[in-house]
Design a protein around this motif. Structure first.
Motif, PDB file in Angstrom:
ATOM      1  N   VAL A 252       0.866  -1.188   0.000  1.00 18.53           N
ATOM      2  CA  VAL A 252       0.000   0.000   0.000  1.00 18.53           C
ATOM      3  C   VAL A 252       0.895   1.227   0.000  1.00 18.53           C
ATOM      4  N   ASP A 253       0.583   2.187  -0.852  1.00 16.13           N
ATOM      5  CA  ASP A 253       1.348   3.436  -0.864  1.00 16.13           C
ATOM      6  C   ASP A 253       0.447   4.595  -1.242  1.00 16.13           C
ATOM      7  N   PHE A 263       4.042   7.658   1.805  1.00 20.27           N
ATOM      8  CA  PHE A 263       4.496   6.442   2.469  1.00 20.27           C
ATOM      9  C   PHE A 263       4.346   5.259   1.531  1.00 20.27           C
ATOM     10  N   ILE A 264       5.038   4.190   1.870  1.00 17.24           N
ATOM     11  CA  ILE A 264       4.833   2.896   1.226  1.00 17.24           C
ATOM     12  C   ILE A 264       5.087   1.826   2.271  1.00 17.24           C
ATOM     13  N   ALA A 265       4.224   0.815   2.314  1.00 13.67           N
ATOM     14  CA  ALA A 265       4.373  -0.302   3.244  1.00 13.67           C
ATOM     15  C   ALA A 265       4.074  -1.587   2.483  1.00 13.67           C
ATOM     16  N   SER A 266       4.942  -2.563   2.646  1.00 15.83           N
ATOM     17  CA  SER A 266       4.811  -3.802   1.891  1.00 15.83           C
ATOM     18  C   SER A 266       5.099  -4.984   2.799  1.00 15.83           C
ATOM     19  N   ALA A 302       9.059  -0.729   4.544  1.00 16.06           N
ATOM     20  CA  ALA A 302       8.292   0.501   4.739  1.00 16.06           C
ATOM     21  C   ALA A 302       9.211   1.704   4.574  1.00 16.06           C
ATOM     22  N   SER A 303       8.646   2.811   4.121  1.00 12.44           N
ATOM     23  CA  SER A 303       9.420   4.053   4.044  1.00 12.44           C
ATOM     24  C   SER A 303       8.481   5.251   4.056  1.00 12.44           C
ATOM     25  N   LEU A 304       9.007   6.355   4.563  1.00  4.32           N
ATOM     26  CA  LEU A 304       8.358   7.660   4.528  1.00  4.32           C
ATOM     27  C   LEU A 304       9.245   8.601   3.728  1.00  4.32           C
TER      28      LEU A 304
END
Length: 767
Positions: A252-253, A263-266, A302-304
């Motif tokens: 999801v991003d 953001f992106i979270a996987s 994950a990243s911001l």
């Protein structure tokens, strides 16, 4: 030291010539609809042959004479964009937003201009792969694996059936520098080496350097695997994922603050353990039933990303991955877990149109833990390594054909080797042992991309590396140089030289079936490994630019290689260095590669002819012997054919000479006590003097694009090992006994194979 002085003078005395009456043209290349930076996009001026590649932030910079110029931008999976600009007496900011290809199945196609850019690129021995390409290829259990796809490139070999390990130009798997957004990954494998830790939905691209290493990379001998994660969408929320045979994944991003913070979270997890637990419950208590071990793995990315201003950007990213293996019955309990933890905070700053800096603070942790309980006794064995890294890199677009890159890096290593705790339930018996080590590693580098003319270009640089542990300090100069000369618009000649050092070493008991990796630092007695590699290659465009053919020859010298004495104890040993043997190695070969990237049928054909040897005073009576992964012939053929807008077919065929292994040439029987059975002792001669059968396999796949009411979806079908080849995994020898006397009368070789033909289907979605 004298041999490096000319290189140092060339590197730094060219600086005064940078001034030129040209004007800066710079900007960003991003994806339309998400504003995601496109890393490695090509921005070129076709009329002059001048071109650059965007950095990790999608930034590019050119210096052009005043007047009109036509810029062309190309990137894998996106439409080529052309724009005419007028360069005036002031710096010009020009940003590009590329649109994705209309047909999802066409996203794997690369424009012909990109092949020409490969031809003109000063770098050599570099392979680039995107997730879009990997997802079309057939995969084991339907689990797309970027590292396994890299094994289909010439000069790159796997360690065996199904393995995701990389053996690059004669180097071992510990000699690969694996980076995930600049954070080091110590163990890039799941499932005992059968899958890599890289979730394809979380990864944008992978670059593999086999030689001609840029000066900013150091610390390993054989290759650099530079993995770049996806960045979040700046404009709207998206989700994508897949349901496979053994695992599912979801990513999801989207924006938190539009155009400012995203953001992106996987996540990905296998679920075979869910079924094995049910089987164990149903069969519990039945006679002669052995419980199935419990196993699963998961990983989270994950990243911001925060855009502070046009000049400043912050990125906070992380990765967590674990493998969990367990076995439990009434008398015996065993559990084993291992995995990586990564974190990285990065600040990108643009000082002006010519100078760009990236500073990052990172953490890397790798740990494994074995827990065992037998009756009233239990023990726990652990080993881990933790790194804290501070680094900064500068890109300086100085003009007159020069682009400087320079920076520094410092890493603090903390090692725990074989930490053992043993105790009884009543605590009447307990003890512990183990060792801890610390080391500090640093690097200082500078390099220059120098375009002399459209026909001639160089990349030359120097890296000063160092390591300190237990009061011993090592320093080394590592020169790097590569060059390119175009004979004409379709043919170029390339050459490179690189010197490398490796200060931390992987200790693995080759007889162990578990990934009990122990990392050990250089010190007073254990010197750094080192290598030198030269390569020469020719590239030629065929068929009006539709095909690119390359032929590279290389030779690599490796010093201070590490192996172990026979019967070495690696786990509970306070004098581990006494088990080491030190030697040398060399590897050389010829790599052929033919690539087609346009039209309905695309793919590549690779062939490698190579030799890899090792030599140790305490092994094989000091005689040179082939490494286990010495492979004389290695062939890979990959084809992707688009039948129509919805259906694409893929195939991959591989062939390789069998791995080298040792076989007892005779056996000695002796009886020390009369009346007891005789003991059989195998007798070996030369190390790795025999070969397993040749390895070959055909994988088939199909991708069917569906028509959901919302978003996009497809079904990916694949058959691993389509003609059911029983490839050897290892060979053992079984005693043959006389039925009447029960005496040993001989030995018979038995082959163990892992994977028959395995069909799979994966449902992928995006909305």
């Amino acid at each position: 030291m004298r041999i490096y002085l000319p290189l140092i003078l060339v590197l730094f005395l060219t600086v005064p010539s940078f001034a030129q009456v040209r004007q800066a043209v710079q900007g960003y290349v991003r994806a339309a609809g998400s504003s995601e930076a496109l890393i490695g996009a090509t921005v070129s001026v076709p009329a002059t042959g001048q071109g650059v590649i965007t950095n990790e932030n999608g930034f590019y910079a050119l210096r052009l004479p005043q007047g009109e110029h036509t810029l062309q931008v190309t990137y894998v999976g996106f439409k080529t964009t052309t724009r005419t600009i007028n360069v005036l007496a002031v710096p010009l900011q020009t940003n590009f937003y590329l649109e994705a290809s209309n047909n999802e199945l066409q996203e794997v196609k690369i424009e012909t201009g990109s092949l020409r850019q490969k031809l003109n690129d000063t770098r050599m021995s570099v392979n680039t792969l995107t997730t879009r390409e990997a997802k079309l290829l057939p995969a084991l259990f339907g689990e797309v694996d970027l590292i396994k796809t890299m094994q289909l490139k010439p000069g790159v070999q796997s360690g065996g059936e199904g393995s995701s390990g990389l053996y690059v130009r004669g180097g071992g798997p510990d000699q690969n520098l694996v980076l995930l957004d600049d954070a080091m990954v110590y163990n890039p494998s799941h499932l005992f080496g059968f899958f890599s830790v890289f979730n394809p939905d979380a990864v944008k691209s992978v670059e593999l350097y086999k030689g001609g290493f840029p000066a900013q990379f150091g610390g390993r001998l054989s290759s650099v695997v530079d993995v770049t994660q996806q960045k979040g969408n700046n404009e709207q929320l998206h989700a994508k994922g897949g349901l496979g045979l053994i695992s599912s994944r979801l990513t999801v991003d989207g924006p938190i603050v539009k155009d400012k913070l995203n953001f992106i979270a996987s996540g990905r997890r296998t679920y075979v353990d869910i079924f094995t637990r049910q089987v164990n419950r149903l069969m519990e208590g039945k006679e002669d039933y052995n419980p199935i071990p419990d196993y699963y793995f998961y990983d989270l990315n994950a990243s911001l990303n925060y855009t502070i201003s046009e000049k400043d950007n912050l990125t906070l990213g992380g990765y967590l991955g674990r493998d969990i293996f367990g076995f439990n019955d009434s008398d015996f309990t065993f559990s084993f877990d291992w995995g990586n933890t990564l974190g990285n905070l990065s600040w990108q700053h643009k000082f002006n149109e010519n100078l760009y800096a990236t500073t990052s603070l990172g953490y890397t942790g790798y740990k494994y833990s074995i827990n065992n309980k037998i009756d009233i006794f239990s023990f726990r064995l652990t080993s881990d390594v933790q790194d804290h890294t501070l680094k900064t890199d500068f890109d300086w677009f100085v003009g007159k054909g020069h682009s400087l890159k320079f920076g520094a890096q410092a890493t603090r290593h903390d090692f725990t080797v074989g930490r053992l705790n043993f105790e009884s339930e009543d605590s009447t018996l307990s003890f512990g042992s183990g060792s801890t080590y610390r080391g500090s590693e640093f690097g200082l580098y500078a390099s220059d991309d120098f375009v002399v003319s459209p026909m001639v270009s160089f990349n030359y640089g120097l890296r000063l590396s160092g390591f300190n542990s237990a009061g011993k300090t090592y320093l080394a100069l590592e020169p790097r140089v590569s060059g390119k000369y175009n004979f004409n618009e379709n043919t170029s000649l390339k050459a490179s030289f690189a010197s490398m050092r490796q200060y931390v070493h992987l200790l693995t008991n080759s007889g162990a079936s578990l990934p009990t990796d122990i990392w050990y630092p250089s010190n007073q007695n254990v010197k750094p490994q080192r290598s030198k590699q030269v390569a020469l290659g020719i590239s030629h465009l065929l068929g009006k630019g539709k095909f690119l053919f390359t032929n590279e020859v290389y030779y690599k010298w490796m010093k201070r290689q590490i192996d172990f004495r026979d019967g070495a104890n690696l786990f509970v040993n306070d004098s581990l260095e006494n088990e080491f043997l030190f030697g040398q190695g060399n590897s050389y070969g010829n790599e052929f590669y033919l690539e087609k990237v346009s039209g309905k049928t695309t793919g590549w054909l690779g062939y490698t002819l190579s030799w890899t040897y090792r030599q140790f005073d305490g092994i094989n009576e000091g005689r040179r012997f082939p490494a286990r992964y010495d492979r004389r012939h290695d062939i890979s053929l990959v084809m992707m054919h688009q039948l129509n807008k919805r259906l694409s077919l893929t195939a991959a065929f591989v062939y390789g000479t069998g791995n080298a292994y040792s076989v007892p040439v005779a056996r000695l029987a002796f009886q020390d006590v009369e009346g007891k059975p005789a003991s059989i002792v195998p007798i070996y001669e030369d190390r790795n003097a025999y070969r397993l059968q040749a390895y070959h396999r055909l994988d088939l796949g199909a991708v069917l694009k569906l028509k959901p009411k919302r978003g996009e979806a497809d079904l990916t079908f694949s058959v691993y090992n389509a003609y059911n080849r029983r490839n050897p995994y290892f060979v053992y020898f079984e005693q043959q006994k006389d039925r009447d006397t029960d005496e040993t009368i001989g030995f018979q070789a038995k082959q163990v194979s892992l994977f028959p033909a395995i069909p799979s289907v994966t449902y992928n979605f995006k909305f």
